[in-house]
Scaffold this motif. Structure first.
Motif, PDB file in Angstrom:
ATOM      1  N   LEU A   1       0.802  -1.221   0.000  1.00  0.00           N
ATOM      2  CA  LEU A   1       0.000   0.000   0.000  1.00  0.00           C
ATOM      3  C   LEU A   1       0.835   1.270   0.000  1.00  0.00           C
ATOM      4  O   LEU A   1       0.298   2.367  -0.026  1.00  0.00           O
ATOM      5  CB  LEU A   1      -0.937   0.002   1.214  1.00  0.00           C
ATOM      6  N   ASN A   2       2.151   1.131   0.057  1.00  0.00           N
ATOM      7  CA  ASN A   2       2.973   2.327   0.186  1.00  0.00           C
ATOM      8  C   ASN A   2       4.075   2.444  -0.847  1.00  0.00           C
ATOM      9  O   ASN A   2       5.146   2.940  -0.557  1.00  0.00           O
ATOM     10  CB  ASN A   2       3.558   2.399   1.592  1.00  0.00           C
ATOM     11  N   GLY A   3       3.803   2.001  -2.037  1.00  0.00           N
ATOM     12  CA  GLY A   3       4.807   2.152  -3.087  1.00  0.00           C
ATOM     13  C   GLY A   3       5.458   0.840  -3.439  1.00  0.00           C
ATOM     14  O   GLY A   3       5.259  -0.164  -2.761  1.00  0.00           O
TER      15      GLY A   3
ATOM     16  N   TYR B   1       2.362   5.100  -9.952  1.00  0.00           N
ATOM     17  CA  TYR B   1       3.235   6.286  -9.971  1.00  0.00           C
ATOM     18  C   TYR B   1       2.986   7.114 -11.226  1.00  0.00           C
ATOM     19  O   TYR B   1       2.765   8.322 -11.166  1.00  0.00           O
ATOM     20  CB  TYR B   1       4.698   5.836  -9.910  1.00  0.00           C
TER      21      TYR B   1
ATOM     22  N   PHE C   1       0.205  12.117  -3.432  1.00  0.00           N
ATOM     23  CA  PHE C   1      -0.402  10.937  -2.789  1.00  0.00           C
ATOM     24  C   PHE C   1       0.643   9.863  -2.502  1.00  0.00           C
ATOM     25  O   PHE C   1       0.495   9.078  -1.575  1.00  0.00           O
ATOM     26  CB  PHE C   1      -1.494  10.329  -3.682  1.00  0.00           C
ATOM     27  N   MET C   2       1.687   9.830  -3.338  1.00  0.00           N
ATOM     28  CA  MET C   2       2.727   8.816  -3.150  1.00  0.00           C
ATOM     29  C   MET C   2       3.496   9.065  -1.851  1.00  0.00           C
ATOM     30  O   MET C   2       4.153   8.181  -1.338  1.00  0.00           O
ATOM     31  CB  MET C   2       3.724   8.821  -4.313  1.00  0.00           C
ATOM     32  N   GLU C   3       3.458  10.303  -1.371  1.00  0.00           N
ATOM     33  CA  GLU C   3       4.224  10.639  -0.171  1.00  0.00           C
ATOM     34  C   GLU C   3       3.456  10.317   1.106  1.00  0.00           C
ATOM     35  O   GLU C   3       4.028  10.214   2.179  1.00  0.00           O
ATOM     36  CB  GLU C   3       4.597  12.133  -0.175  1.00  0.00           C
ATOM     37  N   GLN C   4       2.147  10.215   0.954  1.00  0.00           N
ATOM     38  CA  GLN C   4       1.309   9.901   2.119  1.00  0.00           C
ATOM     39  C   GLN C   4       1.548   8.476   2.572  1.00  0.00           C
ATOM     40  O   GLN C   4       1.612   7.580   1.739  1.00  0.00           O
ATOM     41  CB  GLN C   4      -0.149   9.946   1.679  1.00  0.00           C
ATOM     42  N   ILE C   5       1.620   8.272   3.870  1.00  0.00           N
ATOM     43  CA  ILE C   5       1.701   6.898   4.349  1.00  0.00           C
ATOM     44  C   ILE C   5       0.278   6.365   4.495  1.00  0.00           C
ATOM     45  O   ILE C   5      -0.548   6.963   5.187  1.00  0.00           O
ATOM     46  CB  ILE C   5       2.451   6.819   5.691  1.00  0.00           C
ATOM     47  N   ILE C   6      -0.001   5.283   3.805  1.00  0.00           N
ATOM     48  CA  ILE C   6      -1.305   4.646   3.970  1.00  0.00           C
ATOM     49  C   ILE C   6      -1.180   3.682   5.149  1.00  0.00           C
ATOM     50  O   ILE C   6      -0.333   2.797   5.127  1.00  0.00           O
ATOM     51  CB  ILE C   6      -1.750   3.912   2.686  1.00  0.00           C
TER      52      ILE C   6
END
Ligand code: SF4
Ligand code: SF4
Lengths: 305, 235
Positions: free
Chosen positions: B157-159, B184, B195-200
């Motif tokens: 969920l985080n890249g 990405y 959104f890619m920087e947000q921690i899910i």
């Protein structure tokens, strides 16, 4: 001090740290881990015990870490999200801390199709970033991920891995930033052969000031043969091995000593790279070479802090 | 749609062992579109079973039928007259259709003719790809409209993991794009890279199969006993 581990002390005192890997055996025997621990004692500040690396069933990292501890060698216990859900991961973390294990490396884990249990049902309940979040919360807030309070918090120095060579390249710095935000105290990178790309990556790390927030240990793997170099180039996902290195291995009269030489040169270079706080030596199935590399690279004896 | 593929004929024959009057029942919906269990495939399987029966002295009779949707009771009930004389139904529907068939005809053995695989979409002719794992708590708004649960081999969920290279997934580089590489690029196109920087945070899997079989009740749509009686809905 978050956990007071030797690794944490070495890094916090500003010394250039050394970690190395010990691969647990595919058996129930404690001997190999014991032997490696005795042989490598004093040559690194802490030793990673891999967690069913490449999804191959091996002696557990928790048991291997305890064997090391009993030999007076400090472990870094690896914990992948592939095989355990958040209940098992948190439980094992509590167990590890209770046994005196003070360093833990949070990993997603290689997919099971790479190993010897291809038909396994994987878990991937949480990813490595979420694992870091949860472990940090357990340590710093004394709460499990579900919110319930712990009577005693685990004492652990938290690590994570990062591969500067995977794609999309532009995202790799952001991913590290996420790991730092999630709670990583130190980072061990994938093995570096492509120095240019590594330097570009660490430049991005410095630009964001991340090297001030987390300790980065650059990964190296000594090559044993040209075959090993080619295998890593072609078969290991997320690894870049430049042709120049393959050529050097090909031309070498004694490939093993050339491999050591390349590795030592890499470490010498990495020592000069701003933002690199140590090296992580992964001598896969060649653990006995670590003392030579550490000596040659001028990193022996290890600091007493 | 639901993607399925036919079981090998050998396995089907083995599973039908001991039955005499067999109905091969197809479905005109998803499994027809993925060329696994529509009218045409039903015809082929039924014929193959007949030929096999003749060649191997099997005393079975094979009849065929294809209905609009095997997952809906109304359609399944309509074939009562054909079904009642049978002792086995080879369901050429997805696992849902096969189960509804068994529910409506509890005394007749239903044998699956297909392997039900996933919820996906046709990619190009003859190629179908999984798109959704039905996790019950959709995150597509955060991931550029590409599902990380179903389409990333590790459901991250985080890249991307460390194995993502050249836009391919390490697990199957030849056939599988790295979902996170796609996410990405999609977020970049949409101007939403932040959104890619947000921690899910860890996902609540209770809405997935981890919470047990799922049930959705739309109170406003459920019929009262009186309404049921009025409409003649079977109990
Ligand atoms: S996030 Fe869940 S609901 Fe949304 S597409 Fe993926 S699996 Fe399906
Ligand atoms: S390569 Fe991409 S799709 Fe494959 S497991 Fe890693 S992140 Fe997921």
């Amino acid at each position: 001090m978050k956990a007071g581990s030797n690794l944490e002390r070495v890094l916090e005192s500003g010394n250039f740290a050394v970690t190395a890997e010990i691969g647990p055996p595919k058996s129930a025997s404690s001997n190999i881990v014991k032997q490696h621990a005795q042989m490598l004692k004093g040559y690194a500040d802490a030793f990673n015990l891999t967690d069913n690396q490449t999804a191959i069933v091996r002696l557990s990292s928790l048991a291997s870490a305890l064997i090391c501890l009993n030999e007076g060698v400090e472990p870094v216990m690896q914990m992948t999200c592939r095989d355990r859900n958040r209940i098992a991961l948190q439980s094992d973390l509590l167990g590890a801390s209770a046994l005196g294990i003070r360093n833990v490396l949070c990993l997603t884990g290689d997919h099971q199709t790479f190993g010897n249990e291809k038909g396994a049902k994987n878990v991937y309940d949480i990813d490595s970033i979420q694992e870091l979040m949860i472990f940090k919360q357990m340590r710093d807030e004394k709460r499990i991920s579900g919110g319930e309070e712990l009577e005693e918090a685990p004492k652990v120095f938290l690590g994570a891995a990062e591969n500067p060579f995977a794609d999309p390249f532009e995202f790799r710095v952001i991913r590290l930033a996420k790991k730092v935000a999630a709670g990583a105290d130190f980072i061990q990178t994938q093995a570096i052969y492509d120095m240019d790309r590594f330097e570009k990556w660490i430049e991005g790390i410095r630009e964001r000031g991340l090297d001030k927030k987390v300790h980065i240990l650059a990964g190296v793997i000594p090559l044993k043969s040209v075959g090993a170099a080619k295998y890593m180039k072609n078969k290991v996902s997320g690894m870049i091995v430049p042709d120049e290195i393959i050529d050097r291995m090909k031309k070498a009269k004694d490939p093993k000593s050339e491999g050591v030489k390349i590795c030592v040169e890499q470490i010498e270079h990495l020592k000069t790279v701003k933002g690199v706080h140590g090296v992580h030596i992964m001598a896969i199935a060649w653990e006995e070479i670590v003392p030579e590399i550490v000596r040659e690279a001028g990193l022996y004896p290890r600091p007493q802090v | 749609m639901i993607i399925a593929e036919q079981k090998p004929l050998k396995e089907i024959i083995h599973n039908l062992e001991g039955h005499r009057n067999i109905l091969v029942a197809g479905c005109r919906s998803c499994v027809a579109i993925c060329l696994a269990g529509g009218e045409k495939e039903v015809g082929i399987v039924a014929e193959a079973l007949r030929v096999y029966g003749e060649m191997h002295g099997k005393l079975w009779t094979i009849e065929e039928i294809t209905i609009e949707r095997q997952c809906e009771k109304e359609w399944v009930r309509e074939i009562q007259a054909v079904v009642s004389s049978k002792d086995a139904i080879l369901s050429m529907a997805c696992g849902v259709g096969a189960q509804v068939m068994q529910e409506i005809y509890p005394d007749i053995r239903v044998v699956p003719g297909l392997n039900t695989s996933n919820m996906g979409a046709p990619e190009e002719q003859g190629i179908w790809r999984e798109k959704c794992a039905g996790c019950g708590d959709c995150v597509l708004h955060l991931t550029g409209g590409i599902c990380p649960i179903a389409r990333c081999s590790k459901s991250l969920l985080n890249g991307p993991c460390g194995g993502s290279q050249n836009g391919r997934c390490e697990v199957n580089p030849d056939s599988t794009p790295c979902a996170w590489d796609q996410i990405y690029h999609s977020l970049k196109r949409l101007g939403k890279l932040e959104f890619m920087e947000q921690i899910i945070p860890p996902k609540n899997w209770i809405t997935s199969h981890s919470g047990g079989p799922r049930l959705i009740v739309r109170q406003d749509a459920v019929l009262t006993p009186e309404e049921k009686a009025e409409k003649g809905v079977p109990k």
